[in-house]
Design a protein around this motif. Structure first.
Motif, PDB file in Angstrom:
ATOM      1  N   GLY A 247      39.171  32.305  29.937  1.00  0.00           N
ATOM      2  CA  GLY A 247      39.787  31.266  31.106  1.00  0.00           C
ATOM      3  C   GLY A 247      41.215  32.144  32.308  1.00  0.00           C
ATOM      4  O   GLY A 247      41.580  30.896  33.076  1.00  0.00           O
ATOM      5  N   ILE A 248      41.622  33.511  31.971  1.00  0.00           N
ATOM      6  CA  ILE A 248      42.053  33.823  32.818  1.00  0.00           C
ATOM      7  C   ILE A 248      41.367  35.180  33.277  1.00  0.00           C
ATOM      8  O   ILE A 248      40.654  35.743  33.162  1.00  0.00           O
ATOM      9  CB  ILE A 248      43.140  34.617  32.550  1.00  0.00           C
ATOM     10  N   PRO A 249      41.349  35.140  34.495  1.00  0.00           N
ATOM     11  CA  PRO A 249      40.631  36.232  35.482  1.00  0.00           C
ATOM     12  C   PRO A 249      40.620  37.925  35.376  1.00  0.00           C
ATOM     13  O   PRO A 249      42.118  38.241  34.873  1.00  0.00           O
ATOM     14  CB  PRO A 249      41.043  35.984  37.214  1.00  0.00           C
ATOM     15  N   ALA A 250      40.031  38.717  34.995  1.00  0.00           N
ATOM     16  CA  ALA A 250      40.341  39.680  34.771  1.00  0.00           C
ATOM     17  C   ALA A 250      41.333  40.094  36.101  1.00  0.00           C
ATOM     18  O   ALA A 250      42.151  41.483  34.710  1.00  0.00           O
ATOM     19  CB  ALA A 250      38.801  40.753  34.720  1.00  0.00           C
ATOM     20  N   THR A 251      41.453  39.845  37.062  1.00  0.00           N
ATOM     21  CA  THR A 251      42.332  40.545  38.092  1.00  0.00           C
ATOM     22  C   THR A 251      43.493  40.917  37.592  1.00  0.00           C
ATOM     23  O   THR A 251      44.453  41.302  37.982  1.00  0.00           O
ATOM     24  CB  THR A 251      42.302  40.338  38.808  1.00  0.00           C
ATOM     25  N   GLY A 252      43.864  39.287  37.063  1.00  0.00           N
ATOM     26  CA  GLY A 252      45.300  38.764  36.605  1.00  0.00           C
ATOM     27  C   GLY A 252      45.396  38.494  34.814  1.00  0.00           C
ATOM     28  O   GLY A 252      46.709  37.726  34.302  1.00  0.00           O
ATOM     29  N   ASN A 253      44.573  39.285  33.721  1.00  0.00           N
ATOM     30  CA  ASN A 253      44.981  39.134  32.606  1.00  0.00           C
ATOM     31  C   ASN A 253      45.053  39.871  31.868  1.00  0.00           C
ATOM     32  O   ASN A 253      45.094  41.190  31.683  1.00  0.00           O
ATOM     33  CB  ASN A 253      43.517  39.597  32.232  1.00  0.00           C
ATOM     34  N   LYS A 254      46.250  39.715  31.431  1.00  0.00           N
ATOM     35  CA  LYS A 254      47.645  41.194  30.914  1.00  0.00           C
ATOM     36  C   LYS A 254      47.559  41.278  29.637  1.00  0.00           C
ATOM     37  O   LYS A 254      47.518  42.500  29.054  1.00  0.00           O
ATOM     38  CB  LYS A 254      49.377  40.102  30.957  1.00  0.00           C
ATOM     39  N   TRP A 255      46.339  40.269  28.857  1.00  0.00           N
ATOM     40  CA  TRP A 255      46.353  40.485  27.601  1.00  0.00           C
ATOM     41  C   TRP A 255      44.963  41.528  27.983  1.00  0.00           C
ATOM     42  O   TRP A 255      45.130  42.604  26.741  1.00  0.00           O
ATOM     43  CB  TRP A 255      45.110  39.104  27.355  1.00  0.00           C
ATOM     44  N   PHE A 270      45.309  54.885  35.967  1.00  0.00           N
ATOM     45  CA  PHE A 270      45.402  53.578  36.528  1.00  0.00           C
ATOM     46  C   PHE A 270      44.523  52.162  36.968  1.00  0.00           C
ATOM     47  O   PHE A 270      43.293  52.858  36.505  1.00  0.00           O
ATOM     48  CB  PHE A 270      45.838  54.480  38.137  1.00  0.00           C
ATOM     49  N   VAL A 271      44.216  51.812  37.041  1.00  0.00           N
ATOM     50  CA  VAL A 271      43.734  50.096  36.882  1.00  0.00           C
ATOM     51  C   VAL A 271      43.722  49.497  38.581  1.00  0.00           C
ATOM     52  O   VAL A 271      44.374  49.212  39.099  1.00  0.00           O
ATOM     53  CB  VAL A 271      43.786  48.872  36.116  1.00  0.00           C
ATOM     54  N   VAL A 272      42.285  49.371  39.108  1.00  0.00           N
ATOM     55  CA  VAL A 272      42.362  49.277  40.673  1.00  0.00           C
ATOM     56  C   VAL A 272      41.286  47.625  40.883  1.00  0.00           C
ATOM     57  O   VAL A 272      40.262  47.713  39.425  1.00  0.00           O
ATOM     58  CB  VAL A 272      41.775  50.138  41.215  1.00  0.00           C
ATOM     59  N   SER A 273      41.550  46.917  41.324  1.00  0.00           N
ATOM     60  CA  SER A 273      41.284  45.793  41.024  1.00  0.00           C
ATOM     61  C   SER A 273      40.040  45.996  42.003  1.00  0.00           C
ATOM     62  O   SER A 273      39.581  46.719  42.881  1.00  0.00           O
ATOM     63  CB  SER A 273      42.096  44.753  42.352  1.00  0.00           C
ATOM     64  N   ASP A 274      38.793  45.217  41.819  1.00  0.00           N
ATOM     65  CA  ASP A 274      37.623  44.477  42.716  1.00  0.00           C
ATOM     66  C   ASP A 274      38.083  44.840  43.937  1.00  0.00           C
ATOM     67  O   ASP A 274      39.327  44.213  44.442  1.00  0.00           O
ATOM     68  CB  ASP A 274      36.228  44.259  42.005  1.00  0.00           C
ATOM     69  N   TYR A 275      37.310  44.785  44.684  1.00  0.00           N
ATOM     70  CA  TYR A 275      36.843  44.713  46.157  1.00  0.00           C
ATOM     71  C   TYR A 275      37.473  43.348  46.425  1.00  0.00           C
ATOM     72  O   TYR A 275      37.067  42.487  46.931  1.00  0.00           O
ATOM     73  CB  TYR A 275      35.603  44.854  46.599  1.00  0.00           C
ATOM     74  N   THR A 276      38.979  43.125  47.535  1.00  0.00           N
ATOM     75  CA  THR A 276      39.154  41.869  47.346  1.00  0.00           C
ATOM     76  C   THR A 276      39.420  40.906  46.130  1.00  0.00           C
ATOM     77  O   THR A 276      39.598  39.366  45.967  1.00  0.00           O
ATOM     78  CB  THR A 276      38.443  40.876  48.589  1.00  0.00           C
ATOM     79  N   GLY A 277      38.997  41.697  45.010  1.00  0.00           N
ATOM     80  CA  GLY A 277      39.612  40.706  43.632  1.00  0.00           C
ATOM     81  C   GLY A 277      40.233  40.173  43.509  1.00  0.00           C
ATOM     82  O   GLY A 277      40.857  38.752  42.644  1.00  0.00           O
ATOM     83  N   ILE A 278      42.170  40.477  43.617  1.00  0.00           N
ATOM     84  CA  ILE A 278      42.858  39.361  44.294  1.00  0.00           C
ATOM     85  C   ILE A 278      43.681  38.719  44.951  1.00  0.00           C
ATOM     86  O   ILE A 278      43.614  37.838  43.906  1.00  0.00           O
ATOM     87  CB  ILE A 278      44.669  40.917  44.666  1.00  0.00           C
ATOM     88  N   THR A 279      43.092  38.321  45.503  1.00  0.00           N
ATOM     89  CA  THR A 279      43.476  37.071  46.495  1.00  0.00           C
ATOM     90  C   THR A 279      41.888  36.790  45.885  1.00  0.00           C
ATOM     91  O   THR A 279      42.183  35.000  46.199  1.00  0.00           O
ATOM     92  CB  THR A 279      42.837  37.713  48.291  1.00  0.00           C
ATOM     93  N   GLU A 280      41.059  37.464  45.746  1.00  0.00           N
ATOM     94  CA  GLU A 280      39.914  35.841  44.612  1.00  0.00           C
ATOM     95  C   GLU A 280      40.384  34.819  44.131  1.00  0.00           C
ATOM     96  O   GLU A 280      39.708  34.669  43.737  1.00  0.00           O
ATOM     97  CB  GLU A 280      38.165  36.732  44.714  1.00  0.00           C
ATOM     98  N   ASP A 283      41.095  31.578  44.854  1.00  0.00           N
ATOM     99  CA  ASP A 283      39.466  30.371  45.070  1.00  0.00           C
ATOM    100  C   ASP A 283      39.260  30.465  43.175  1.00  0.00           C
ATOM    101  O   ASP A 283      39.237  29.255  43.160  1.00  0.00           O
ATOM    102  CB  ASP A 283      38.283  30.980  45.288  1.00  0.00           C
ATOM    103  N   HIS A 284      39.876  31.344  42.264  1.00  0.00           N
ATOM    104  CA  HIS A 284      39.675  30.826  41.012  1.00  0.00           C
ATOM    105  C   HIS A 284      40.613  29.662  40.683  1.00  0.00           C
ATOM    106  O   HIS A 284      41.156  29.525  39.480  1.00  0.00           O
ATOM    107  CB  HIS A 284      40.353  32.390  40.142  1.00  0.00           C
ATOM    108  N   GLY A 285      41.537  29.344  41.465  1.00  0.00           N
ATOM    109  CA  GLY A 285      42.602  28.495  40.772  1.00  0.00           C
ATOM    110  C   GLY A 285      44.085  29.043  40.652  1.00  0.00           C
ATOM    111  O   GLY A 285      44.225  28.445  39.608  1.00  0.00           O
ATOM    112  N   MET A 286      44.111  30.447  41.356  1.00  0.00           N
ATOM    113  CA  MET A 286      45.717  30.462  40.174  1.00  0.00           C
ATOM    114  C   MET A 286      46.620  30.458  41.156  1.00  0.00           C
ATOM    115  O   MET A 286      48.020  30.995  40.323  1.00  0.00           O
ATOM    116  CB  MET A 286      44.830  31.832  40.040  1.00  0.00           C
ATOM    117  N   GLY A 287      46.414  30.335  42.257  1.00  0.00           N
ATOM    118  CA  GLY A 287      48.051  29.897  42.571  1.00  0.00           C
ATOM    119  C   GLY A 287      47.399  31.075  44.435  1.00  0.00           C
ATOM    120  O   GLY A 287      46.289  30.540  44.480  1.00  0.00           O
ATOM    121  N   ASP A 288      48.656  30.639  45.142  1.00  0.00           N
ATOM    122  CA  ASP A 288      48.478  31.250  46.514  1.00  0.00           C
ATOM    123  C   ASP A 288      48.500  32.537  46.433  1.00  0.00           C
ATOM    124  O   ASP A 288      48.981  33.702  45.583  1.00  0.00           O
ATOM    125  CB  ASP A 288      49.631  30.379  47.508  1.00  0.00           C
TER     126      ASP A 288
END
Ligand code: GLC
Length: 749
Positions: A247-255, A270-280, A283-288
Motif C-alpha cells: 500500500g505504500i509506493p516503493a519510492t516512499g516506503n521506509k520499511w 545509495f538508492v535512486v528513484s526511477d524516472y520521475t518516480g518521486i512526483t508520480e 498520482d499514487h495519492g500520497m500528497g503534493d
C-alpha cells in the motif's frame, strides 16, 4: 593532488573516505547538498515521460549530482569539466545509462541471456558492456534488472531473468561482478544499479506500473532473493520501483528502503528513484510534490531521477521541519561515497579517455563473443523429424518482417545501439554461410497491423520497418520467392517495441498478419523452420501443432543473424533452456512451475476432474515448461541415487545421476536439481530449483553428475518470516527441465 576550484585538499585519496567526505561536506551549503541528490536527464536518449532543461547552468550552480542518457565521451568530458571547474566546490558528476544487455555490442535481451544458464557467459556479457560503456564516459549502469516475473503479459519480463528466484539470484550476482569487477578500481569497471526494488514484476494483471499486493511469504520466498543476492554481491546502488508495496509506493516506503534494505540486509550504497518516480507518488495519492519528496527522502531514497522534486522542495521542507538536515546529509554522503568509490575525486576524467572508444566499442573481439552467447541463448522448442540442422547447400528462403530489419535485432533497452551498424538476419546469415548456401528473401508481411505500436516506435526512435505495399502484395512476393527455395526460414514474431517498458499485452499470439504469412508458407509444402523473435513467452499452440521446427531466438542482440545461422546449420548445437513458462492460454497466467499443490490437486496427467483445481477449458499444463529446451542430440537420464536416505542438521547428502548422450551430436545439457518439501508449517511449492550444472557430453558418452544437498538449501521463510529449515521428508528431483524429472526421497531428522 586534485584541486577543487577554491578548495584544495592535500592528497585527498590518502585520507579515509569518511574523513575526506566529512571535510568536503563541511564546506557545502544545504542547497549544494541537495544538488547532489538531483539526477536530470540529458542527451537525446529518451527513456521516460519528461525531459530536463538548462542542465549546464544547473551544473555550474552545483545543482546536479549526476546525469543520465548522455552518449559520447567528448560530451561527457565537457560536462564533467563544467562541474569540476565551474561549480564552487568542483564535485564531479555521475554519468548513468541503461546498459542492460550491452552498450553498442548488444547481447541477447536478459530473458534470453538467462536461458543460457551459463553464469560465466552472463558475467562476461556484463563485463564487455562495462568496458564499452566506460570507454564512452559512462560510470554507472541501471542494471541488473532482477525483477522475478511469472506473468508474460508484462512487457518487462523481457528485461529480467525469468520466474525463478534461485536462478535469478545466481544471475544477479554474475551481473554485479561483471559490471563492478574488482570494486570499481579500474576505468572499465562501473557501478551497478539493481532494479526495480522491489517486486515490480508482480504487477497485477501484468499491467505495467500497476499495483503489487502479495503476502510477505511470497515476497521473501519468491521475489526478494535476487535483490538480496545483488546486495550481497556488493552492488553500489539500487533503483526504487514504480509500484506500491503493501500500500505504500516503493519510492516512499521506509520499511523497504531503510528497515529491510539497510538494517536487515546491510546495504551501504545509495538508492535512486526511477524516472520521475518521486512526483508520480502524487498520482499514487500520497500528497503534493513537497509531501512526496519529503516522504521519499525520509524513506531512504537518496537521488531523484528527473522529477526535480528534491531540488525544488527540500530546502523548504528542511525550513518547515518536514525533513531534517541530518537526513539530507545522509543522502548526500551516500552519493559522495559512490563518487569516491568510483575514484572520481581522485580523477574526475577517469572515464574520459578519448582514445578508448575507437579501440573498445563494437570491436570484433566483443562481437565474436556476443555471437557465441547469442547462439547459446536460443531455445529449440520443436524439431519434428530432425529437420534441423539444415545442410549448408541449396537455396534457403528467409521470409518474414524480421528478415531484413536492423532496428529490431537488438531488442528492447538497447539505448546505445547504433542500428545501422547491426546486420539484419539475412546479412548475418550470408556473412556466416558465405557462398555455401544461396540465401533469397522476402518480407512477406508487416510486423503488425496495429498503428498503435507505431507511436512506441517513434518514442524509442526505431522504425517499425513498415512497408507501403499491401499485405497481399507482400504475400504474393513471398510465395514467388518461396517457390525457388529448398527450405523456408520464417523470420516471424514480435517487434522489439512489443516488449519492454509499458508494453504489456492482453493477448500473446503472434500478430495476425504474420500468422497469415506462416500459414501460406506451410501450404507450399516446403520444409518450414520458424525462427521466433520474442521478448516474452507467447501462446504458440497453433505453431506447435503446425510448424515442424521452432527456434526461439528472443532478441539475440547485434550478432543475431550470424548466431541464428550458426545454430540452424549445425555449427552450434542449441542448449538454451526456458527460464519462464510458456502457457497454453493467457487465461492461465500467472503460470509457473513452483506452484502450490492446493487441497484439490489435479491428478498427474489429467486434464479435468470434478471438484479439482483446474479449468473446464484448458489443462493446467504449460505448452512448454520452465527449464525446457531441445538439442540436436538426445540426453538419457538414469535414476537419482542418494548416498544416504537420511541427513542430520549438520549433515549432507550427495545425489548422483548418469546422463548419456544417446544421439549423434556433441552437446551441452543443463542438468537441473529440484527439491520438494513434503510437509511443513506452511504450504510449500511442488518443487523448487536448488541447483543446476551445464555440462558438455560428447555423442555416445555418459557422464555422472552429482549435487551436494545441505540443510541450508532447504530453508524457507515461514509464517513469521523467519528463515528456517524444518525436519521431515524431501523429494530430490533431477532432470532436463522442471517436468521430466526422476526422483528420490530422503529424510531430514
Ligand atoms: C525507466 C525505467 C528504468 C530505467 C530508467 C532510466 O523508466 O523504468 O528501468 O533505468 O527509466 O532510463
Amino acid at each position: 593532488m586534485f584541486a577543487f576550484s577554491s578548495v584544495v585538499y592535500s592528497n585527498p585519496y590518502n585520507n579515509r573516505m569518511d574523513e575526506f567526505i566529512d571535510n568536503l561536506m563541511s564546506k557545502m551549503t544545504l542547497e549544494e547538498k541537495i544538488g547532489q541528490l538531483n539526477l536530470p536527464a540529458s542527451g537525446e536518449i529518451i527513456t521516460g515521460q519528461a525531459k530536463s532543461s538548462n542542465v549546464a547552468e544547473r551544473i555550474c550552480k552545483g545543482q546536479v549530482g549526476g546525469l543520465l542518457n548522455l552518449k559520447g565521451v567528448e560530451r561527457i568530458r565537457d560536462l564533467q569539466k563544467l562541474a569540476v571547474e565551474e561549480s564552487r566546490l568542483g564535485i564531479p558528476l555521475l554519468f548513468g545509462m541503461d546498459v542492460i544487455h550491452g552498450y553498442e555490442t548488444i547481447f541477447p535481451i536478459p530473458l534470453g541471456l538467462s536461458c543460457t544458464w551459463n553464469m560465466e557467459a552472463i558475467e562476461q556479457s556484463a563485463r564487455i558492456a562495462a568496458i564499452e560503456a566506460s570507454a564512452d564516459g559512462i560510470c554507472w549502469t541501471f542494471s541488473p534488472m532482477v525483477d522475478v516475473c511469472r506473468d508474460a503479459r508484462w512487457g518487462r519480463i523481457s528485461e529480467g531473468n525469468g520466474e525463478d528466484p534461485y536462478l535469478g539470484s545466481e544471475i544477479a550476482r554474475a551481473m554485479v561482478r561483471g559490471y563492478q569487477g574488482d570494486a570499481m578500481k579500474r576505468n572499465d569497471e562501473i557501478m551497478a544499479c539493481v532494479k526495480h526494488f522491489a517486486l515490480y514484476g508482480g504487477a497485477e494483471a501484468g499491467r505495467d506500473y500497476n499495483s503489487v499486493d502479495m503476502s510477505r511469504q511470497r515476497m521473501f520466498n519468491d521475489y526478494m532473493p535476487p535483490y538480496k543476492a545483488a546486495v550481497e554481491a556488493g552492488a553500489g546502488s539500487m533503483m526504487a520501483a514504480f509500484n506500491d508495496v503493501d500500500g505504500i509506493p516503493a519510492t516512499g516506503n521506509k520499511w523497504l528502503m531503510t528497515d529491510l534494505l539497510r538494517k536487515d540486509w546491510g546495504f551501504d550504497g545509495f538508492v535512486v528513484s526511477d524516472y520521475t518516480g518521486i512526483t508520480e507518488m502524487v498520482d499514487h495519492g500520497m500528497g503534493d510534490v513537497q509531501d512526496v519528496a519529503a516522504l521519499s527522502v525520509n524513506a531512504g531514497v537518496d537521488m531523484d531521477m528527473v522529477s526535480d522534486a528534491f531540488m525544488t522542495t527540500l530546502v523548504r521542507s528542511v525550513e518547515e521541519g518536514k525533513v531534517s538536515e541530518e537526513t539530507i546529509d545522509t543522502a548526500c554522503r551516500r552519493i559522495l561515497e559512490a563518487k569516491y568509490k568510483l575514484g572520481l575525486f581522485e580523477d574526475p576524467y577517469k572515464y574520459c579517455d578519448l582514445k578508448r572508444p575507437a579501440k573498445q566499442i563494437f570491436c570484433d573481439k566483443h562481437r565474436k563473443i556476443a555471437r557465441k552467447i547469442a547462439a547459446e541463448s536460443f531455445v529449440l522448442l520443436k524439431n519434428e523429424g530432425n529437420i534441423l540442422p539444415l545442410q549448408k547447400k541449396g537455396t534457403v528462403a528467409v521470409i518474414g518482417p524480421l528478415a531484413n530489419t536492423k532496428a529490431n535485432m537488438p531488442g528492447t533497452w538497447s539505448v546505445a545501439a547504433v542500428a545501422e551498424n547491426i546486420p539484419t538476419l539475412v546479412e548475418g546469415m550470408r556473412f556466416a554461410l558465405g557462398d555455401k548456401v544461396d540465401i533469397i528473401t522476402a518480407k512477406g508481411s508487416n510486423l503488425m497491423s496495429d498503428a498503435a505500436y507505431e507511436e512506441r516506435a517513434t518514442m524509442f526512435g526505431r522504425s517499425l520497418n513498415r512497408d507501403s505495399r499491401t499485405d497481399q502484395q507482400l504475400l504474393n512476393e513471398a510465395l514467388e520467392v518461396a517457390a525457388k527455395a529448398d527450405v523456408i526460414v520464417a523470420a516471424i514474431g514480435e517487434s522489439s517495441e512489443m516488449s519492454g517498458e509499458c508494453s504489456s499485452r492482453s493477448e500473446l499470439d503472434i500478430p495476425d498478419t504474420q500468422r497469415t504469412l506462416l500459414e501460406a508458407l506451410l501450404k507450399t509444402g516446403k520444409p518450414v523452420v520458424l525462427t521466433l523473435f520474442t521478448g516474452r513467452p507467447l501462446v504458440l499452440n497453433w505453431e506447435h501443432k503446425n510448424v515442424p521446427a521452432i527456434l526461439n531466438v528472443w532478441f539475440g542482440g547485434s550478432e543475431t543473424g550470424s548466431a541464428i545461422a550458426d545454430v540452424l546449420f549445425g555449427d552450434v548445437n542449441p542448449s538454451g533452456k526456458l527460464t519462464t513458462t510458456f502457457p497454453q492460454a493467457v487465461g492461465q497466467l500467472p503460470l509457473f512451475y513452483a506452484h502450490k499443490n492446493t487441497g484439490r490437486p489435479l491428478g498427474e496427467g489429467r486434464w479435468f476432474e470434478k471438484f479439482r483445481s483446474n479449468y473446464i477449458d484448458v489443462s493446467n499444463d504449460p505448452l512448454y515448461p520452465f527449464g525446457y529446451g531441445l538439442s540436436y542430440t538426445t540426453f538419457e537420464y538414469g535414476d537419482v541415487i542418494l548416498n544416504t536416505k537420511s541427513m542430520s542438521m549438520d549433515g549432507e547428502i550427495t545425489a548422483t545421476v548418469n546422463i548419456k548422450n544417446a544421439g549423434n551430436y556433441d552437446g551441452y545439457e543443463v542438468v537441473q536439481l529440484y527439491i520438494k518439501d513434503l510437509i511443513a508449517s506452511v504450504t510449500r511449492p511442488v518443487k523448487e530449483l536448488k541447483g543446476f550444472k551445464k555440462i558438455f557430453i560428447k555423442a555416445g558418452e555418459t557422464k555422472t553428475i552429482s549435487f551436494k544437498i545441505s540443510p541450508e538449501m532447504l530453508k524457507f521463510y515461514n509464517f513469521n518470516i523467519d528463515y528456517v529449515v524444518e525436519v521431515g521428508d524431501f523429494d530430490v528431483m533431477i532432470g532436463p527441465n522442471s517436468r521430466d524429472v526422476k526422483s528420490a526421497r530422503f529424510t531430514l531428522r
